[in-house]
Design a protein around this motif. Structure first.
Motif, mmCIF file in Angstrom:
data_model
loop_
_atom_site.group_PDB
_atom_site.id
_atom_site.type_symbol
_atom_site.label_atom_id
_atom_site.label_comp_id
_atom_site.label_asym_id
_atom_site.label_seq_id
_atom_site.Cartn_x
_atom_site.Cartn_y
_atom_site.Cartn_z
ATOM 1 N N ILE A 26 10.637 -11.899 4.072
ATOM 2 C CA ILE A 26 11.222 -10.695 3.492
ATOM 3 C C ILE A 26 11.352 -10.967 1.999
ATOM 4 C CG2 ILE A 26 13.248 -9.200 3.414
ATOM 5 C CD1 ILE A 26 13.760 -10.023 6.374
ATOM 6 N N VAL A 27 10.862 -10.021 1.191
ATOM 7 C CA VAL A 27 10.925 -10.161 -0.261
ATOM 8 C C VAL A 27 11.677 -8.975 -0.843
ATOM 9 C CG1 VAL A 27 8.812 -11.522 -0.435
ATOM 10 C CG2 VAL A 27 8.673 -9.036 -0.548
ATOM 11 N N ARG A 28 12.216 -9.174 -2.061
ATOM 12 C CA ARG A 28 12.914 -8.089 -2.751
ATOM 13 C C ARG A 28 12.487 -8.078 -4.201
ATOM 14 N NH1 ARG A 28 17.347 -7.511 -5.944
ATOM 15 N NH2 ARG A 28 17.983 -9.656 -5.682
ATOM 16 N N ASP A 29 12.245 -6.880 -4.709
ATOM 17 C CA ASP A 29 12.017 -6.709 -6.142
ATOM 18 C C ASP A 29 13.006 -5.673 -6.642
ATOM 19 O OD1 ASP A 29 10.984 -4.208 -5.435
ATOM 20 O OD2 ASP A 29 8.916 -4.723 -5.911
ATOM 21 N N SER A 30 12.803 -5.134 -7.823
ATOM 22 C CA SER A 30 13.749 -4.172 -8.397
ATOM 23 C C SER A 30 13.785 -2.852 -7.631
ATOM 24 C CB SER A 30 13.407 -3.919 -9.859
ATOM 25 O OG SER A 30 12.095 -3.361 -9.955
ATOM 26 N N ILE A 31 12.769 -2.583 -6.808
ATOM 27 C CA ILE A 31 12.712 -1.330 -6.057
ATOM 28 C C ILE A 31 13.385 -1.475 -4.693
ATOM 29 C CG2 ILE A 31 11.175 0.372 -4.990
ATOM 30 C CD1 ILE A 31 9.140 -0.382 -7.211
ATOM 31 N N GLY A 32 13.082 -2.560 -3.978
ATOM 32 C CA GLY A 32 13.656 -2.740 -2.649
ATOM 33 C C GLY A 32 13.052 -3.919 -1.920
ATOM 34 N N GLY A 34 10.532 -5.692 1.137
ATOM 35 C CA GLY A 34 9.243 -5.564 1.794
ATOM 36 C C GLY A 34 8.926 -6.845 2.544
ATOM 37 N N LEU A 35 7.726 -6.906 3.123
ATOM 38 C CA LEU A 35 7.275 -8.108 3.826
ATOM 39 C C LEU A 35 6.045 -8.668 3.126
ATOM 40 C CD1 LEU A 35 7.471 -7.192 7.640
ATOM 41 C CD2 LEU A 35 8.999 -8.687 6.348
ATOM 42 N N LEU A 36 5.982 -9.994 3.051
ATOM 43 C CA LEU A 36 4.879 -10.691 2.408
ATOM 44 C C LEU A 36 4.366 -11.763 3.365
ATOM 45 C CD1 LEU A 36 3.559 -10.821 -0.505
ATOM 46 C CD2 LEU A 36 5.031 -12.794 -0.876
ATOM 47 N N SER A 37 3.033 -11.852 3.518
ATOM 48 C CA SER A 37 2.465 -12.893 4.382
ATOM 49 C C SER A 37 2.499 -14.232 3.655
ATOM 50 C CB SER A 37 1.023 -12.548 4.760
ATOM 51 O OG SER A 37 0.160 -12.789 3.664
ATOM 52 N N LEU A 38 2.299 -15.286 4.416
ATOM 53 C CA LEU A 38 2.268 -16.619 3.816
ATOM 54 C C LEU A 38 1.099 -16.801 2.862
ATOM 55 C CD1 LEU A 38 3.302 -18.903 6.802
ATOM 56 C CD2 LEU A 38 4.694 -18.102 4.895
ATOM 57 N N SER A 39 0.063 -15.957 3.014
ATOM 58 C CA SER A 39 -1.084 -16.041 2.104
ATOM 59 C C SER A 39 -0.845 -15.231 0.827
ATOM 60 C CB SER A 39 -2.356 -15.551 2.804
ATOM 61 O OG SER A 39 -2.240 -14.181 3.127
ATOM 62 N N GLY A 40 0.297 -14.549 0.755
ATOM 63 C CA GLY A 40 0.618 -13.769 -0.436
ATOM 64 C C GLY A 40 0.262 -12.300 -0.331
ATOM 65 N N LYS A 41 -0.230 -11.849 0.805
ATOM 66 C CA LYS A 41 -0.589 -10.438 1.001
ATOM 67 C C LYS A 41 0.669 -9.632 1.334
ATOM 68 C CE LYS A 41 -3.191 -7.364 3.989
ATOM 69 N NZ LYS A 41 -3.826 -7.233 5.296
ATOM 70 N N GLN A 42 0.838 -8.516 0.637
ATOM 71 C CA GLN A 42 1.990 -7.671 0.912
ATOM 72 C C GLN A 42 1.722 -6.881 2.188
ATOM 73 O OE1 GLN A 42 3.522 -5.661 -2.479
ATOM 74 N NE2 GLN A 42 5.403 -5.134 -1.437
ATOM 75 N N LEU A 43 2.527 -7.135 3.208
ATOM 76 C CA LEU A 43 2.364 -6.502 4.516
ATOM 77 C C LEU A 43 3.111 -5.179 4.606
ATOM 78 C CD1 LEU A 43 2.946 -9.709 6.659
ATOM 79 C CD2 LEU A 43 0.750 -8.667 6.058
ATOM 80 N N LEU A 44 4.208 -5.097 3.897
ATOM 81 C CA LEU A 44 5.048 -3.900 3.884
ATOM 82 C C LEU A 44 5.529 -3.722 2.451
ATOM 83 C CD1 LEU A 44 5.945 -2.093 6.286
ATOM 84 C CD2 LEU A 44 8.057 -3.385 6.348
ATOM 85 N N PRO A 45 5.332 -2.529 1.884
ATOM 86 C CA PRO A 45 5.716 -2.335 0.484
ATOM 87 C C PRO A 45 7.226 -2.498 0.281
ATOM 88 C CG PRO A 45 5.095 -0.240 1.492
ATOM 89 C CD PRO A 45 4.815 -1.313 2.497
#
Length: 182
Positions: A26-32, A34-45
């Protein structure tokens, strides 16, 4: 984010990373969130106000008054307006939905692989016929094009992922037909 060998996977503007769970974080940026794969691909915005894993394979992603149940690849399983406590109380229902979706994906990819294997076999047959009867092979070529087009159309609606066994079957099909007499 680093992989298990200590190599940098992604350079990003994420402000927060959760622990990696089942191949994603689970990742967070200034917007909200999302989900990120271990390879760095954003799975969920990063457009959700909250994401929480509810099982090893499922997470609940909240946006507005709706929650989307997603798998660890970011694929939507269900949508609900239930509060998080009720979602957790109904995990068995979401697990059943996930299992049904996995079974449908498995059947879909088995069908695609069957079609691909048949196409490869028919190409091989056409190649052998061409050596002895070029006229007959030309008729076969139209059928091959139609088969390839049908597979292409089928793949346009693809969702889900192949199982490891299906990926191995795909590799074996490619290997079997790619090295056949040139």
């Amino acid at each position: 984010m680093l992989d298990s060998a200590g190599n940098r996977v992604t350079e990003s503007g994420f402000e927060e990373f959760s622990y990696c769970f089942n191949g994603c974080a689970i990742v967070r940026d200034s917007i909200g969130y999302g989900l990120l794969s271990l390879s760095g691909k954003q799975l969920l915005p990063t457009e959700y106000c909250q994401i929480r894993f509810i099982t090893p394979k499922l997470a609940a992603a909240v946006r507005g008054g709706h929650t989307t149940i997603v798998d660890c690849y970011g694929n939507a399983i269900a949508q609900t307006t239930l509060p998080m406590d009720s979602i957790v109380d109904n995990i068995a229902i979401y697990n059943d939905m996930y299992a049904a979706k996995c079974e449908a994906n498995r059947a879909y990819w088995d069908k695609v692989l069957d079609s691909y294997q048949e196409l490869c076999s028919n190409c091989l047959e056409a190649k052998m016929v061409y050596k002895t009867n070029r006229g007959a092979a030309k008729g076969m070529l139209q059928q091959l094009l139609e088969q390839a087009s049908a597979i292409s159309e089928e793949l346009k609606g693809a969702s889900g992922q192949m199982t490891p066994q299906q990926l191995e079957r795909f590799r074996l099909i490619k290997e079997r037909y790619s090295d056949y007499e040139k």
